[in-house]
Design a protein around this motif. Structure first.
Motif, PDB file in Angstrom:
ATOM      1  N   PHE A   5      44.254  35.534  41.600  1.00 28.64           N
ATOM      2  CA  PHE A   5      45.120  36.607  41.714  1.00 28.64           C
ATOM      3  C   PHE A   5      44.697  37.927  41.035  1.00 28.64           C
ATOM      4  O   PHE A   5      44.573  38.914  41.472  1.00 28.64           O
ATOM      5  CB  PHE A   5      46.513  36.296  41.496  1.00 28.64           C
ATOM      6  CG  PHE A   5      47.665  37.322  41.478  1.00 28.64           C
ATOM      7  CD1 PHE A   5      47.956  37.833  42.735  1.00 28.64           C
ATOM      8  CD2 PHE A   5      47.905  37.988  40.277  1.00 28.64           C
ATOM      9  CE1 PHE A   5      49.019  38.571  42.569  1.00 28.64           C
ATOM     10  CE2 PHE A   5      48.831  39.104  40.299  1.00 28.64           C
ATOM     11  CZ  PHE A   5      49.433  39.580  41.599  1.00 28.64           C
ATOM     12  N   LEU A   6      43.979  37.758  39.930  1.00 26.37           N
ATOM     13  CA  LEU A   6      43.154  38.580  39.161  1.00 26.37           C
ATOM     14  C   LEU A   6      42.087  39.252  40.025  1.00 26.37           C
ATOM     15  O   LEU A   6      42.067  40.612  39.923  1.00 26.37           O
ATOM     16  CB  LEU A   6      42.722  37.861  37.941  1.00 26.37           C
ATOM     17  CG  LEU A   6      42.013  38.824  36.828  1.00 26.37           C
ATOM     18  CD1 LEU A   6      42.690  39.864  36.322  1.00 26.37           C
ATOM     19  CD2 LEU A   6      41.381  38.184  35.741  1.00 26.37           C
ATOM     20  N   THR A   7      41.353  38.487  40.648  1.00 33.42           N
ATOM     21  CA  THR A   7      40.291  39.043  41.394  1.00 33.42           C
ATOM     22  C   THR A   7      40.812  39.887  42.625  1.00 33.42           C
ATOM     23  O   THR A   7      40.433  41.047  42.846  1.00 33.42           O
ATOM     24  CB  THR A   7      39.470  38.015  42.324  1.00 33.42           C
ATOM     25  OG1 THR A   7      38.861  37.044  41.137  1.00 33.42           O
ATOM     26  CG2 THR A   7      38.145  38.480  42.998  1.00 33.42           C
ATOM     27  N   PHE A   8      41.996  39.367  43.209  1.00 36.62           N
ATOM     28  CA  PHE A   8      42.471  40.278  44.349  1.00 36.62           C
ATOM     29  C   PHE A   8      43.045  41.440  43.756  1.00 36.62           C
ATOM     30  O   PHE A   8      43.064  42.581  44.346  1.00 36.62           O
ATOM     31  CB  PHE A   8      43.774  39.403  44.923  1.00 36.62           C
ATOM     32  CG  PHE A   8      44.540  40.036  45.898  1.00 36.62           C
ATOM     33  CD1 PHE A   8      44.296  40.539  47.203  1.00 36.62           C
ATOM     34  CD2 PHE A   8      45.948  40.277  45.502  1.00 36.62           C
ATOM     35  CE1 PHE A   8      44.895  41.023  48.035  1.00 36.62           C
ATOM     36  CE2 PHE A   8      46.594  41.036  46.351  1.00 36.62           C
ATOM     37  CZ  PHE A   8      46.153  41.523  47.878  1.00 36.62           C
ATOM     38  N   PHE A   9      43.678  41.523  42.566  1.00 34.73           N
ATOM     39  CA  PHE A   9      44.400  42.617  41.893  1.00 34.73           C
ATOM     40  C   PHE A   9      43.389  43.655  41.489  1.00 34.73           C
ATOM     41  O   PHE A   9      43.604  45.016  41.783  1.00 34.73           O
ATOM     42  CB  PHE A   9      45.035  42.001  40.641  1.00 34.73           C
ATOM     43  CG  PHE A   9      45.680  43.141  39.809  1.00 34.73           C
ATOM     44  CD1 PHE A   9      47.021  43.267  40.246  1.00 34.73           C
ATOM     45  CD2 PHE A   9      45.341  43.906  38.872  1.00 34.73           C
ATOM     46  CE1 PHE A   9      48.002  44.266  39.771  1.00 34.73           C
ATOM     47  CE2 PHE A   9      46.071  44.826  38.260  1.00 34.73           C
ATOM     48  CZ  PHE A   9      47.303  45.167  38.765  1.00 34.73           C
ATOM     49  N   PHE A  10      42.225  43.149  41.001  1.00 40.01           N
ATOM     50  CA  PHE A  10      41.125  43.970  40.730  1.00 40.01           C
ATOM     51  C   PHE A  10      40.502  44.831  42.034  1.00 40.01           C
ATOM     52  O   PHE A  10      40.108  46.033  42.202  1.00 40.01           O
ATOM     53  CB  PHE A  10      40.008  43.244  40.168  1.00 40.01           C
ATOM     54  CG  PHE A  10      40.022  43.686  38.544  1.00 40.01           C
ATOM     55  CD1 PHE A  10      39.733  44.698  38.023  1.00 40.01           C
ATOM     56  CD2 PHE A  10      40.181  42.564  37.781  1.00 40.01           C
ATOM     57  CE1 PHE A  10      39.894  45.059  36.701  1.00 40.01           C
ATOM     58  CE2 PHE A  10      40.292  42.708  36.292  1.00 40.01           C
ATOM     59  CZ  PHE A  10      40.030  43.870  35.932  1.00 40.01           C
ATOM     60  N   VAL A  11      40.462  44.121  43.173  1.00 38.55           N
ATOM     61  CA  VAL A  11      39.876  44.643  44.377  1.00 38.55           C
ATOM     62  C   VAL A  11      40.910  45.606  44.768  1.00 38.55           C
ATOM     63  O   VAL A  11      40.435  46.901  45.174  1.00 38.55           O
ATOM     64  CB  VAL A  11      39.787  43.442  45.571  1.00 38.55           C
ATOM     65  CG1 VAL A  11      39.533  44.137  46.671  1.00 38.55           C
ATOM     66  CG2 VAL A  11      38.727  42.534  45.224  1.00 38.55           C
ATOM     67  N   MET A  12      42.118  45.386  44.665  1.00 39.36           N
ATOM     68  CA  MET A  12      43.303  46.314  45.063  1.00 39.36           C
ATOM     69  C   MET A  12      43.326  47.430  44.342  1.00 39.36           C
ATOM     70  O   MET A  12      43.246  48.770  44.661  1.00 39.36           O
ATOM     71  CB  MET A  12      44.661  45.765  45.256  1.00 39.36           C
ATOM     72  CG  MET A  12      44.852  44.723  46.193  1.00 39.36           C
ATOM     73  SD  MET A  12      44.568  45.280  47.789  1.00 39.36           S
ATOM     74  CE  MET A  12      43.262  44.673  48.471  1.00 39.36           C
TER      75      MET A  12
END
Length: 196
Positions: free
Chosen positions: A90-97
């Protein structure tokens, strides 16, 4: 015996005020950077998650609405949501967004994209938010960042409320990207200091 309230027990008012101000004037969204940088500064300087445990107004808001007002089912969050795989994913996804939002801001600053006066909820649903933009003395990129950052803050608040309703009041704190980031910083800092 009731414990005496401290000043930081009322930071939920800041979180609520932030959301309300952004509804009327999107440029107030820039204030959300405080919630981004202060936890990181505390984690780097002190090696602790004091912000998450004590100063996070959003966590307090969820505790108040879910706990005192009884809008939470008060069930344990599922194990998979506590897992490192989910939290780091989720942290990775959040950073991508987040970086996509920064890229769109850059394009507006560069003049290759027009200002998008919309708030994107849950990274998917574009909500018109034109009434909250009254112009700026600066580049329209300043407003674009505000729309993007408010989208991030509103999305994370909605996710927090959903998990508050389904599980314990502060279930959002289990997978909050800022909490995961500060935990990583604290682990690295404490590991480095133990090797000295």
């Amino acid at each position: 015996m009731k414990t005496k309230k401290k000043w930081y027990d009322y930071l939920w008012i800041f979180s609520l005020t932030y959301l309300i101000l952004g509804f009327f004037n999107i440029l107030f969204a820039w204030l959300g950077l405080l919630c981004f940088f202060i936890p990181l500064i505390i984690a780097v300087a002190k090696g602790s998650k004091a912000y998450c445990n004590r100063y996070c107004g959003r966590g307090q808001l969820f505790a108040l609405v879910g706990g005192r007002f009884g809008l939470s089912r008060k069930r344990d969050i599922p194990k998979w949501m506590k897992s490192g795989f989910f939290r780091y994913g989720f942290l990775t996804f959040f950073f991508v967004m987040f970086f996509l939002m920064l890229w769109n801001t850059y394009l507006v600053f560069a003049g290759t994209k027009e200002l998008d006066m919309a708030v994107t909820l849950l990274w998917t649903f574009k909500l018109p938010w034109h009434w909250a933009y009254h112009g700026t003395l600066f580049s329209e990129g300043v407003a674009q960042f505000a729309f993007g950052f408010y989208s991030v803050m509103l999305t994370s608040t909605v996710l927090g409320f959903v998990t508050m309703l389904l599980f314990k009041p502060r279930s959002w704190c289990v997978y909050c990207p800022m909490g995961t980031m500060t935990q990583l910083i604290c682990k690295a800092k404490n590991a480095a200091s133990s090797q000295k």
